[in-house]
Design a protein around this motif. Structure first.
Motif, mmCIF file in Angstrom:
data_model
loop_
_atom_site.group_PDB
_atom_site.id
_atom_site.type_symbol
_atom_site.label_atom_id
_atom_site.label_comp_id
_atom_site.label_asym_id
_atom_site.label_seq_id
_atom_site.Cartn_x
_atom_site.Cartn_y
_atom_site.Cartn_z
ATOM 1 N N GLY C 400 0.792 -1.231 0.000
ATOM 2 C CA GLY C 400 0.000 0.000 0.000
ATOM 3 C C GLY C 400 0.821 1.276 0.000
ATOM 4 N N THR C 403 0.023 4.018 -2.738
ATOM 5 C CA THR C 403 -1.372 4.443 -2.946
ATOM 6 C C THR C 403 -1.458 5.890 -3.410
ATOM 7 O OG1 THR C 403 -2.019 2.925 -1.173
ATOM 8 C CG2 THR C 403 -3.635 4.581 -1.835
ATOM 9 N N VAL C 409 -10.668 7.526 -6.173
ATOM 10 C CA VAL C 409 -10.564 6.170 -5.589
ATOM 11 C C VAL C 409 -9.121 5.905 -5.159
ATOM 12 C CG1 VAL C 409 -10.815 3.706 -6.052
ATOM 13 C CG2 VAL C 409 -12.443 5.339 -7.062
ATOM 14 N N ALA C 410 -8.933 5.461 -3.908
ATOM 15 C CA ALA C 410 -7.571 5.120 -3.440
ATOM 16 C C ALA C 410 -7.114 3.898 -4.220
ATOM 17 C CB ALA C 410 -7.602 4.811 -1.942
ATOM 18 N N THR C 411 -6.012 4.040 -4.943
ATOM 19 C CA THR C 411 -5.584 3.021 -5.928
ATOM 20 C C THR C 411 -4.113 2.678 -5.737
ATOM 21 O OG1 THR C 411 -7.141 4.020 -7.481
ATOM 22 C CG2 THR C 411 -5.442 2.590 -8.422
ATOM 23 N N LEU C 412 -3.766 1.406 -5.933
ATOM 24 C CA LEU C 412 -2.354 0.976 -5.872
ATOM 25 C C LEU C 412 -1.703 1.335 -7.211
ATOM 26 C CD1 LEU C 412 -2.999 -2.544 -4.245
ATOM 27 C CD2 LEU C 412 -2.173 -0.473 -3.112
ATOM 28 N N LEU C 415 0.024 -1.345 -9.340
ATOM 29 C CA LEU C 415 -0.795 -2.335 -10.058
ATOM 30 C C LEU C 415 -1.748 -1.631 -11.021
ATOM 31 C CD1 LEU C 415 -1.640 -5.054 -7.361
ATOM 32 C CD2 LEU C 415 0.238 -4.981 -9.001
ATOM 33 N N THR C 416 -1.326 -0.446 -11.466
ATOM 34 C CA THR C 416 -2.117 0.292 -12.463
ATOM 35 C C THR C 416 -1.192 0.662 -13.612
ATOM 36 O OG1 THR C 416 -3.363 1.264 -10.632
ATOM 37 C CG2 THR C 416 -3.632 2.307 -12.784
ATOM 38 N N ASP C 420 -3.536 3.230 -18.429
ATOM 39 C CA ASP C 420 -4.918 3.111 -17.945
ATOM 40 C C ASP C 420 -5.301 4.302 -17.075
ATOM 41 O OD1 ASP C 420 -5.581 0.869 -19.317
ATOM 42 O OD2 ASP C 420 -4.963 -0.537 -17.752
ATOM 43 N N LYS C 424 -7.216 10.672 -16.723
ATOM 44 C CA LYS C 424 -7.853 10.677 -15.389
ATOM 45 C C LYS C 424 -7.167 11.702 -14.487
ATOM 46 C CE LYS C 424 -9.584 5.937 -15.555
ATOM 47 N NZ LYS C 424 -9.512 4.575 -14.998
ATOM 48 N N LEU C 461 -1.550 8.859 3.808
ATOM 49 C CA LEU C 461 -2.183 10.178 3.596
ATOM 50 C C LEU C 461 -3.180 10.120 2.448
ATOM 51 C CD1 LEU C 461 0.991 12.462 4.027
ATOM 52 C CD2 LEU C 461 -1.014 12.424 5.522
ATOM 53 N N THR C 463 -4.649 7.384 1.154
ATOM 54 C CA THR C 463 -5.783 6.517 1.509
ATOM 55 C C THR C 463 -6.756 7.292 2.401
ATOM 56 O OG1 THR C 463 -4.310 4.602 1.410
ATOM 57 C CG2 THR C 463 -6.376 4.334 2.625
ATOM 58 N N ALA C 482 -10.149 1.177 6.542
ATOM 59 C CA ALA C 482 -9.724 1.908 5.332
ATOM 60 C C ALA C 482 -8.214 1.766 5.116
ATOM 61 C CB ALA C 482 -10.091 3.381 5.450
ATOM 62 N N ILE C 483 -7.438 1.735 6.223
ATOM 63 C CA ILE C 483 -5.962 1.689 6.046
ATOM 64 C C ILE C 483 -5.435 0.259 6.218
ATOM 65 C CG2 ILE C 483 -5.674 4.075 6.848
ATOM 66 C CD1 ILE C 483 -4.626 2.903 9.523
ATOM 67 N N GLY C 485 -4.948 -1.903 4.178
ATOM 68 C CA GLY C 485 -4.064 -2.338 3.088
ATOM 69 C C GLY C 485 -2.743 -1.590 3.101
#
Lengths: 776, 331, 539
Positions: C400, C403, C409-412, C415-416, C420, C424, C461, C463, C482-483, C485
């Protein structure tokens, strides 16, 4: 406690909950090592041995060099110089010269123009191995000396320590109860969220600069010079902020040497960044220890003797092993101990990633065995476990059985604090089925008398630059790895000179800019670096006071430093702002600056190894843990841990609490979840953060930090360590709480649900057997 | 970092464009939705595609709704629905609670915000000898699922026994869900139970170029379902064991179990439907049903040391989880 | 220096040009329509080479890289029908070509027998790359007599083999052995049959080393003329000659000058009774004649050494490139030292990977960049945009630390794929406001010790930012979930949860912000002129 009564102008920053000023560090404005990108930078990648033990026959780099984008390949032959953090056991090469000793051992290194190409090129370096017999676990290393990992290849022994104090056998013979037990403390890894990273750059004048995530820039500077055969004056080591270390970055590693050599060969900057998998191969984590311990006590609970036989699984290289072997016994004699003591520890080499110092360095494992033994004795003698400890406490200002000088000692206040906070008196032994309380205590060093390489020079030093604009800059060799030593220095200087945090800068960890400090290990930061800083600050303060006294025509003794101004004691209206005081002092004495240093007094017993464990001051800790155990699944959930820690004086309470909670949390993780296990084929069981589990926010107990202040005579403003001490009691407190909850002793780490459930099943079976036997 | 292999990236806007692309690229392409399973596997050298087709942005695959088909109410979930949406959807919690609970326990919050239902359904099977870096697998000598010929779980075994580790699979099977697939050979509907096969290397009947488009679950009155997951931590971890229970219950004051289905997963490549559940006699009291189903499951489930080596303990946990899942449904 | 190679044709007394080719050789190369391709046959099984040693798979792969390094275009990967081991080696070589993007076109030899062609098709499927079929058949009268074949048999065999290749989607080349002693009519019928059945290439062979440059002139002319007649202008010509009369190399150069499309050779000229055309000399000479880009000396030396080791065929001392006598003249090459960077100057200078343009909105401002498809969002932020606030802890979604907030959206970000995130809004820690209007989360973490080493803090922060954007009053349990991860090794999470709670209060206006910020009391007032910009800034 904070002197809240004083008006804010008089109230110092020391002891108050100041900000940690970390915003620039967590928003990318301050760069960690991997955040540095230099122009024309190459990417390095290390070629690692797939065999646990093998002779390196031949390395052929033709295919790698044929790949476009690959610029250079180096092997052991390019740096055929042994190194090791302990000068008496240098047994590592930057790249293995002729033997690979564990799966993941560094054998060659490539440099390429792009990270992907570097990774692919590493696969193209063809290394021919001759596989040798391997010892991939402690028992094999003991049973098969012919594997020959030790000196001269005749056995696998790394280090042997055999110390005795008093006649243990006699003491045990006349003991009312003798508890003998076998304990196995499983190995664990540091798992800092930041992995190792190093960048090297040879500038056009030939000056080599190495950025690294190290805890010991000074030792790295020395070893780089020796191994690369480059004079130290032509090397600069910079340690940017470190993303967590816990002891895992307190010695030189292959990537630093390889980055430097490849930068010198290619003339371009080179960066090595360990992947998470490589972090587990670099390791230097907790030594697994197999401990057989006997503890005797009289009917009244007085401890008579302790006898321990310990086997330590050291892994492939020595690292700090020599010191670890001593620590596997030396620090047990505090806070509560017996009259006689003998411990024999043997550290063995195994074909596994090398172990080293992890938070608590070698005294966490024996502490677990000892504090669990005390609980067993308390049960046998039907004495309250806290009372048992109170009966055997070593008093303040004394010398222990094994020659450790104890000054301030707040263990009694610690025991009182956790007893009260946990409601021990009316809850212990009276909890509903499946819930239990456990207590444990420990003590730890605040820095060590033992400088790693013998020399008479100061162990820590600070330099102050005072600017007429009112800015004071602190140059400190200490390593900021997240334990908050930069802020500690800022608070000390601000209070001595009446400044606010906004006008103090701290520069640390740069061998060109900062004076030598031996590094962040053995919890020496606050004690040694703090004292050095105070020495320098007080020298400046005396000059400011003298200049102001002369201006205001008063006796220097009547000048009081307050926040922002130096005033006359009984007439606060008359005074001078700090900036003006600085300008007056500069006019009077010339440009202002000061150097402070600290060296421990001569300490330790008069016997071989006596200085290891000798520290200018000891911190003390008591834990009470509350657990609930699900008998159906064996899951142990630690609900709460109360941590009372005698840190002498909490210079920055927020940070001290952070160290206490962080230590207790890391201890609880080793007790319940973590296991650094190498399979029989020498392969790490799961070198990633999915297989090697550390707790998430949903797996952590409520942590209650209770600060105890015993005001140490020699500590800076009375302060002692709080970085490693609070970890020790976590594990035994949880083990003892499990027994209180479901009546089973799990003497092997970690207390996984599988292990707890099988212990419960065995207990139920035994009870049935005794019941049926009684019925007949 | 762990570099990804070189490939071409495609981001079709519509479902039909995606399907045409996949038909043309064949098995050289890999579908990318949330990326939380495919990308780590690519970084481990387990998947080396020439083309990556990213379908996360196709809105046609989103959406959760309750449609009326004939006299049945059907809960329809788009394969692109995020697991976090399923976890917090009132509709799913009402009609298929097991699915909501399963989606809510996948990985960590970020994985659930990014991961999709379709992605979880098609999750690659897992094994601790397979889900490792290329260096580690090469040192091991590889395994028969990738680059090698030997199984390290079953000595001398010739069939891959990697475990189905997707939490939504047992729930969908227990709820008799239908998976709507679309591919080069047109549309077809496969029951969740038939979608999985006992082959660790590829444990679904999905053909190259075929996509899971929608999932539909018929709403049955009196139907209750729950899901239990065994893992060492309360987030991020894959299941050591996962159990979905579906009960058809009648009677208001003293609810009785008339039919049951118990699906246990994370054992082998195919989630296992416990036979004992099918011979539960109508009108069985809850405690009796709980014990019968727990004993039946214990007898039939023998975990392998594929995801962990505490196989004895994992087997002990089967009855414990079944019992907890059933008693929770008494309500 | 007078270069006779470039000389104008020599005119005799009667003004009649005496020149073999009617013009300077170099001009012929310059006039070529299609560039000359070089085919390396070293790895074709059954070379009947004198050494007769079969290199193992690893050595074959070594040679593959060395071939790529000296610019070889086409490589024979063996004769799959010769046996199981040969088929396996053939597959391994093709997979290496695919996996390392070596840019070599694989070909495989086969008799004009359907089974042989089928073997090649199977190897092509397994490896995932088309393999050109070189089907050989004896065509000279002597061979026909010896084998007892007649033309009809030849036509039948060729047609069947060519059709099989076509069906498998593989290019087909008819290799008429001993072409230089075959009857033109027979050749013409064989060529037309082959082309009708889908052949796209004809290989002219001098398998007995019989021909001279004069013969080549005629044969190449005849072949070109025949193809024109058959309306098969697209069909290409190969030249494969042996060294029986010691003129293999000049013959090959001559065939290239007279317009064949591919010339064959083998490493160190290994193979057949007295050897093939030596490939390294072919490459060197074509380079000198300007028909192909020059290849650096060191790479040719490496090729010879690797070939010599693989085929266990000692390099003759007098070998013009890698012979011992020549080596003294050159610097001593240490096995593992890097060749100087400019050594690869002659390689085509285009980026190793295709870069794809994309655009993101980061903290209110649009950012454009070009990335390779394999670039993750984390790499794009850290390497391309130098936004190093986002950290890497495991690079596969287990910790995490990476992030960021993508479209709320909180995103890794590890892994993006960067592509993609095209189009955005990406929020990173750099976009959080600093003092004096410090972001509530930064304020909370700073005051309550929410960060110690600070490495997991950026992830925490962002997340928490996503959490507080959607839930203004989160309970402690909601914060913990929420945290869950985001792994932290220093704090034990307690003070992080306190910090997020305080931040929520500050954002709700229920707690004072910026308490104890050094120097906050004397923050300069915003300039009147852009005061409005102060409010307008989204941060």
């Amino acid at each position: 406690m904070t002197d809240t009564r004083k008006p804010s102008a008089l109230r110092g920053l020391v002891g108050s909950r100041t900000r940690t000023l970390l915003a620039p560090r967590v928003t990318g404005q301050v760069r960690y090592t991997d955040d540095i990108h230099l122009p024309r930078m190459l990417w390095g990648r290390i070629v690692r041995s797939p065999h646990p033990h093998a002779r390196i026959v031949r390395i052929d780099a033709t295919r790698a060099l044929a790949k476009p984008g690959v610029l250079a390949v180096i092997t052991g032959k390019d740096m055929p110089e042994r190194f090791g953090i302990i000068p008496w056991t240098p047994d590592e090469y930057p790249l293995a010269l002729d033997h690979a000793r564990f799966v993941g051992d560094a054998v060659a290194a490539v440099a390429a123009t792009d990270e992907r190409i570097a990774h692919e090129a590493a696969e193209l370096v063809d290394v021919a191995y001759e596989v040798l017999p391997a010892a991939t676990d402690l028992q094999t290393a003991i049973d098969k000396p012919e594997v020959g990992l030790g000196k001269g290849g005749k056995d696998n022994v790394s280090k042997e320590v055999d110390l005795a104090f008093g006649d243990v056998d006699a003491a045990l013979a006349e003991s009312e109860v003798v508890i003998a037990g076998d304990y196995y403390y499983e190995g664990s890894a540091h798992v800092p969220i930041e992995t190792h990273c190093a960048i090297a750059n040879l500038d056009k004048n030939g000056l080599l600069t190495v950025w690294s995530t190290t805890q010991v820039p000074h030792y790295l500077h020395r070893e780089l010079s020796r191994v690369l055969r480059v004079p130290p004056t032509r090397i600069r080591v910079i340690q940017p902020p470190v993303g967590g270390a816990f002891g895992g970055k307190s010695e030189p590693f292959s990537l630093e040497f390889c980055a430097a050599k490849l930068a010198m060969v290619t003339g371009r900057p080179v960066k090595f960044l360990y992947t998470r998998e490589e972090e587990f191969y670099a390791h230097r984590g907790r030594h697994p220890m197999q401990i057989h311990m006997k503890v005797g006590a009289r009917r009244d609970g007085k401890l008579t003797g302790v006898d321990a036989r310990t086997f330590i699984d050291g892994g492939a290289y020595s690292s700090f092993g020599l010191v670890t072997t001593y620590y596997s016994g030396q620090l047990l004699t505090l806070p509560a101990f017996a009259d006689t003591y003998r411990f024999r520890s043997t550290r063995l080499f195994t074909n596994k990633p090398p172990c080293g110092p992890k938070r608590g360095h070698g005294s966490v494992q024996p502490r677990f065995a000892f504090e669990v033994s005390l609980d067993k004795i308390a049960r046998a003698l039907v004495i309250d476990p806290i009372e048992l400890r109170r009966k055997n406490l070593v008093p303040p200002n004394t010398t222990t059985l094994n020659g450790l000088r104890v000054t301030s000692n707040g263990i009694e206040q610690c025991l009182d604090a956790v007893e009260r906070a946990s409601g021990w008196k009316d809850r212990f032994g009276k909890m509903p089925k499946g819930r239990g309380l456990g207590v444990a205590t420990s003590a730890y060093i605040s820095g060590t008398n033992y400088a790693i390489y013998p020399n008479a020079m100061p162990q820590s030093a600070v330099q102050l630059k005072v600017d007429r604009s009112g800015v004071v800059t602190v140059f400190s060799g200490q390593s900021e790895i997240g334990q908050g030593c930069d802020l500690m220095l800022a608070v000390l200087v601000a209070d001595e000179l009446g400044l606010d945090l906004g006008s103090v800068r701290v520069i640390s960890g740069d061998t060109d800019l900062t004076p030598v400090d031996l590094g962040a290990y053995s919890s020496r930061g606050t004690f040694m670096n703090g004292n050095a800083c105070l020495m320098a600050a007080r020298e400046i303060k005396s000059k400011l006071v003298a200049a102001v006294a002369e201006k205001l025509d008063v006796d220097p003794r009547n000048v009081l430093v307050t926040r922002g101004a130096l005033v006359v004691v009984h007439d606060p209206a008359r005074g001078v702002s700090v900036t003006e005081a600085i300008q007056l002092a500069e006019a009077k004495f010339g440009t202002l600056g000061a150097v402070g240093h600290y060296n421990t007094p001569k300490l330790g017993g008069e016997y071989r190894g006596g200085t290891i464990g000798a520290s200018p001051a000891y911190s003390f800790t008591a834990h009470v843990a509350e657990v609930s155990v699900d008998a159906r699944s064996g899951f142990v959930r630690v609900e709460k841990i109360w941590v009372a820690h005698d840190c002498g004086k909490a210079l920055c309470p927020t940070i001290v609490e952070g160290q206490m909670e962080g230590s207790a949390y890391m201890g609880a993780a080793e007790a319940l979840l973590e296991e650094h296990v190498i399979g029989p084929d020498g392969l790490h069981k799961g070198p990633n953060l999915l297989d090697y589990r550390i707790p998430t926010s949903l797996d952590v107990p409520d942590l209650h930090a209770l600060i105890v202040e015993s005001e140490d005579q020699e500590g800076p403003l009375g302060a002692k360590e709080s970085g490693e001490g609070p970890l020790h009691p976590s594990i035994p407190a949880i083990a003892n709480a499990i027994f209180d909850a479901v009546g089973v002793r799990v003497d092997r780490l970690p207390f996984s649900p599988a292990r707890v459930l099988s212990a419960l099943r065995k207990k139920q079976a035994d009870e049935q057997a005794t019941a049926t036997a009684a019925a007949e | 970092m762990l570099p990804l292999p070189v490939f071409d990236h495609h981001r079709p806007r519509t479902l039909s464009a995606a399907l045409d692309l996949l038909a043309r690229l064949g098995d050289k392409a890999v579908v990318l939705a949330g990326g939380t399973d495919v990308l780590p596997n690519m970084k481990h050298g387990l998947v080396e595609p020439d083309h990556v087709v990213s379908i996360a942005g196709i809105d046609e695959l989103r959406g959760i709704s309750l449609d009326r088909e004939g006299d049945d109410d059907k809960l329809v979930l788009g394969a692109g629905a995020r697991l976090a949406e399923i976890e917090s959807s009132i509709l799913v919690r009402r009609v298929a609670p097991a699915l909501a609970e399963a989606a809510g326990q996948v990985g960590g919050p970020h994985h659930r915000a990014m991961g999709t239902l379709g992605g979880n359904i098609c999750l690659d099977t897992r094994c601790r000898y397979y889900n490792q870096t290329y260096f580690w697998r090469k040192s091991l000598g590889f395994c028969l699922k990738k680059d090698g010929t030997v199984c390290h779980v079953v000595r001398g075994g010739s069939r891959c026994v990697a475990a189905a580790s997707n939490d939504t699979a047992p729930a969908l099977i227990a709820l008799d869900a239908d998976l709507h697939l679309l591919g080069p050979r047109g549309a077809r509907i496969v029951a969740a139970h038939d979608f999985y096969v006992a082959d660790g290397i590829k444990n679904t009947v999905l053909e190259p170029g075929e996509l899971v488009v929608r999932v539909s679950i018929t709403r049955r009155p009196g139907r209750r379902s729950s899901f239990e997951k065994l893992r060492r931590r309360n987030a991020i971890d894959f299941p050591l064991l996962s159990i979905a229970v579906r009960l058809d219950v009648s009677g208001v004051e003293t609810p009785r179990v008339d039919a049951a289905d118990v699906v246990v997963s994370a054992l082998g490549a195919r989630p296992r439907r416990v036979r004992a559940a099918s011979n539960v006699r109508p009108g069985t009291p809850f405690d009796v049903a709980a014990r019968e189903l727990a004993e039946g499951a214990y007898a039939e489930c023998k975990p392998l040391p594929n995801v962990d080596d505490d196989t004895e303990w994992r087997r002990e946990m089967v009855p414990a989880l079944v019992e907890r899942a059933v008693t929770r449904l008494e309500g | 220096m007078y270069d006779w190679n470039d000389s104008v044709p020599f005119v005799d007394a009667s003004g009649h040009a005496i020149s073999l080719s009617g013009g300077p050789v170099r001009r012929d190369f310059a006039r070529r329509v299609r560039p000359i391709k070089v085919v390396d046959e070293t790895l074709r099984d059954g070379l009947q080479s004198a050494a007769g040693h079969q290199p193992d798979a690893a050595q074959k792969i070594d040679l593959l890289y060395a071939m790529a390094a000296i610019g070889v275009d086409v490589v024979s990967v063996g004769l799959p029908a010769a046996g199981l081991a040969n088929a396996e080696d053939c597959f391994l070589l093709c997979r290496e070509i695919v996996r390392s993007k070596l840019g070599l076109v694989p070909t495989a030899a086969a008799r004009t027998v359907v089974a042989d062609v089928h073997g090649i098709a199977r190897a092509a499927d397994r490896a995932g790359i088309p393999i050109e079929v070189y089907a050989f058949i004896g065509s000279s009268p002597i061979r026909l007599a010896v084998e007892g074949w007649d033309t009809d048999f030849l036509l039948g065999a060729i047609t069947a083999a060519a059709r099989e290749a076509k069906a498998a989607g593989l290019p087909f080349c008819l290799v008429t052995e001993d072409t230089t002693r075959s009857n033109p009519d027979v050749l013409r019928s064989l060529y037309s049959a082959a082309i009708d059945a889908g052949a796209s290439r004809i290989c002219l062979c001098d398998t007995t080393g019989h021909v001279t440059p004069y013969g080549i002139e005629a044969l190449v002319g005849f072949a070109r003329h025949t193809l024109d007649e058959l309306g098969a202008r697209h069909v290409e010509l190969d030249w494969h000659g042996h060294n029986d009369r010691g003129i293999g190399l000049p013959n090959a150069l001559w065939a290239a000058a007279r317009g064949v499309d591919r010339v064959h050779g083998t490493g160190l000229g290994v193979g057949e009774r007295v050897g093939n055309t030596s490939l390294e000399l072919l490459v060197e000479n074509l380079g000198l004649l300007g028909a192909r880009p020059r290849v650096p000396e060191a790479r040719l030396v490496e090729y010879c050494e690797l070939a010599s080791r693989a085929l266990r065929y000692p390099i003759p001392a007098g070998h013009p490139i890698a012979g011992a006598n020549m080596r003294g003249a050159r610097f001593e090459v240490r096995p593992y030292r890097a060749t100087p960077e400019d050594a690869s100057a002659s390689e085509p200078l285009e980026p190793m990977e295709k870069l794809v343009p994309m655009c993101m909105k980061i903290g209110g401002s649009a950012v454009a960049l070009a990335v390779p498809a394999r670039r993750t969002l984390l790499e794009a932020l850290r390497y391309d945009l130098d936004l190093v606030g986002t950290k890497q802890g495991c690079d596969k979604g287990d910790c995490g630390a990476c992030t960021v907030v993508v479209d709320g959206v909180a995103t890794l970000s590890c892994l993006t794929l960067a592509l993609d995130a095209d189009g955005k809004e990406v929020r990173t820690v750099e976009t959080l406001e600093g003092a004096p209007h410090i972001d509530a989360l930064l304020d909370g973490f700073d005051r309550l010790g929410g960060g110690q080493c600070g490495f997991c803090t950026p992830g925490m922060l962002m997340t928490a930012t996503a959490l507080l954007d959607r839930n203004t009053r989160p309970t402690r349990d909601e914060i913990k979930c929420a945290i869950a991860g985001n792994l932290c090794r220093c704090t034990g999470y307690g003070k992080i949860i306190d910090a997020i709670e305080l931040a929520a209060k500050i954002r709700r206006g229920e707690a004072e912000a910026g308490v104890g910020l050094p120097g906050i009391e004397n923050t300069p007032p915003p300039l009147p002129s852009n005061k409005s910009s102060r409010e307008g800034r989204q941060g």
